[in-house]
Design an enzyme around this catalytic site. Structure first.
Site, mmCIF file in Angstrom:
data_model
loop_
_atom_site.group_PDB
_atom_site.id
_atom_site.type_symbol
_atom_site.label_atom_id
_atom_site.label_comp_id
_atom_site.label_asym_id
_atom_site.label_seq_id
_atom_site.Cartn_x
_atom_site.Cartn_y
_atom_site.Cartn_z
ATOM 1 N N GLN A 152 4.119 -5.813 10.336
ATOM 2 C CA GLN A 152 4.701 -5.168 9.154
ATOM 3 C C GLN A 152 3.924 -3.903 8.774
ATOM 4 O O GLN A 152 3.881 -3.521 7.614
ATOM 5 C CB GLN A 152 4.652 -6.146 7.962
ATOM 6 N N SER A 154 4.231 -0.574 8.991
ATOM 7 C CA SER A 154 4.834 0.541 8.256
ATOM 8 C C SER A 154 5.285 0.117 6.861
ATOM 9 O O SER A 154 5.146 0.865 5.885
ATOM 10 C CB SER A 154 6.013 1.126 9.042
ATOM 11 N N TYR A 155 5.807 -1.091 6.749
ATOM 12 C CA TYR A 155 6.253 -1.620 5.453
ATOM 13 C C TYR A 155 5.060 -1.837 4.528
ATOM 14 O O TYR A 155 5.078 -1.422 3.361
ATOM 15 C CB TYR A 155 6.992 -2.937 5.691
ATOM 16 N N VAL A 156 4.019 -2.461 5.056
ATOM 17 C CA VAL A 156 2.818 -2.742 4.277
ATOM 18 C C VAL A 156 2.177 -1.441 3.788
ATOM 19 O O VAL A 156 1.752 -1.342 2.628
ATOM 20 C CB VAL A 156 1.824 -3.558 5.117
ATOM 21 N N LYS A 159 4.255 -0.120 0.911
ATOM 22 C CA LYS A 159 4.177 -0.980 -0.268
ATOM 23 C C LYS A 159 2.824 -0.856 -0.969
ATOM 24 O O LYS A 159 2.749 -0.827 -2.204
ATOM 25 C CB LYS A 159 4.445 -2.438 0.111
#
Length: 252
Positions: A152, A154-156, A159
């Site tokens: 994760q 890129s998402y992390v 966020k």
């Protein structure tokens, strides 16, 4: 009995379905007028029909949040339509799962261009209006970011960038009477359902670690907390990440 958001106006991104629609529904049931912003025109039109059963003045704006130069215009349109803006909810975010080894710049571009940058630019554009109303901003964090879930990256990254800039905003906007908080949810949604069908073992592993033994519901679980953060009941809370995840993560 007075509704908690009576007379309030809200802009909510990614609200054609899932958590965003759940929040919008909870808001209108508490008396708010809402503008839902989403890329999906079909779902957006259906969502606004559903919301107008409770609040006839709510509107849908079809927009691609990756077109960052359009974001200030969206805020202006909402504020002019309602005469003011009280609440900004930055919910929309898209990403792809990949290991660090396989993650590309395109993965980061998708996550930041749909999540971090819209959150930042919409806060920036909304600030003059929220100063006038001593308004509320609700952004979205993720347990994946807090715990560093595998695949994760890129998402992390996006966020946690949202969490960081939200804390800065809480400090900068506090003197204007503006509250900035984050919700970190675990919730049922179309995206989660797709993820669960593609990753059944991972889904069960996540579910097994939730003390309350269920995924939250977009309206009754996540939406009700958003109502609290959008209302006067949360006036002395800012810069906080609220874990609405059934007890999965206990922040210290």
């Amino acid at each position: 009995m007075t509704k908690r958001l009576e007379g309030k106006t809200a802009l909510i991104t990614g609200a054609a379905s899932g958590i965003g629609k759940g929040i919008a529904t909870a808001f209108v049931k508490e008396g708010a007028k809402v503008a839902i912003v989403d890329l999906n025109e079909e779902l957006g039109n259906q969502a606004i029909k559903d919301l107008q059963e409770y609040q006839s003045d709510s509107i849908f704006i079809q927009a691609n949040l990756m077109e960052h130069e359009q974001l200030a215009g969206i805020v202006k349109k909402v504020a002019e339509h309602f005469g003011k803006l009280d609440i900004l909810v930055n919910n929309a975010h898209a990403s792809r799962q990949n290991s660090i080894e396989a993650t590309t710049k395109a993965d980061f571009d998708l996550s930041f261009n749909t999540g971090f940058y819209p959150t930042f630019y919409l806060m920036q554009a909304a600030l003059p209006y929220l100063k006038e109303t001593k308004g509320k901003i609700i952004n979205f964090a993720s347990g994946a970011g807090i715990e560093g879930h595998a695949n994760q990256a890129s998402y992390v990254a996006a966020k946690e960038a949202i969490r960081g800039v939200s804390r800065v905003a809480a400090n900068e906007f506090g003197p204007y009477g503006i509250n900035v908080n984050l919700i970190s949810p675990i919730s049922n949604s179309p995206g989660v359902e797709k993820w669960a069908s593609e990753n059944p073992e991972y889904y069960q592993a996540v579910l097994s670690k939730i003390p309350l033994q269920r995924f939250g519901e977009p309206e009754s679980d996540i939406g009700r907390v958003a109502v609290f953060l959008a209302s006067a009941d949360s006036d002395y809370i800012t810069g906080q990440t609220i874990m609405v995840d059934g007890g999965s993560i206990k922040l210290r």
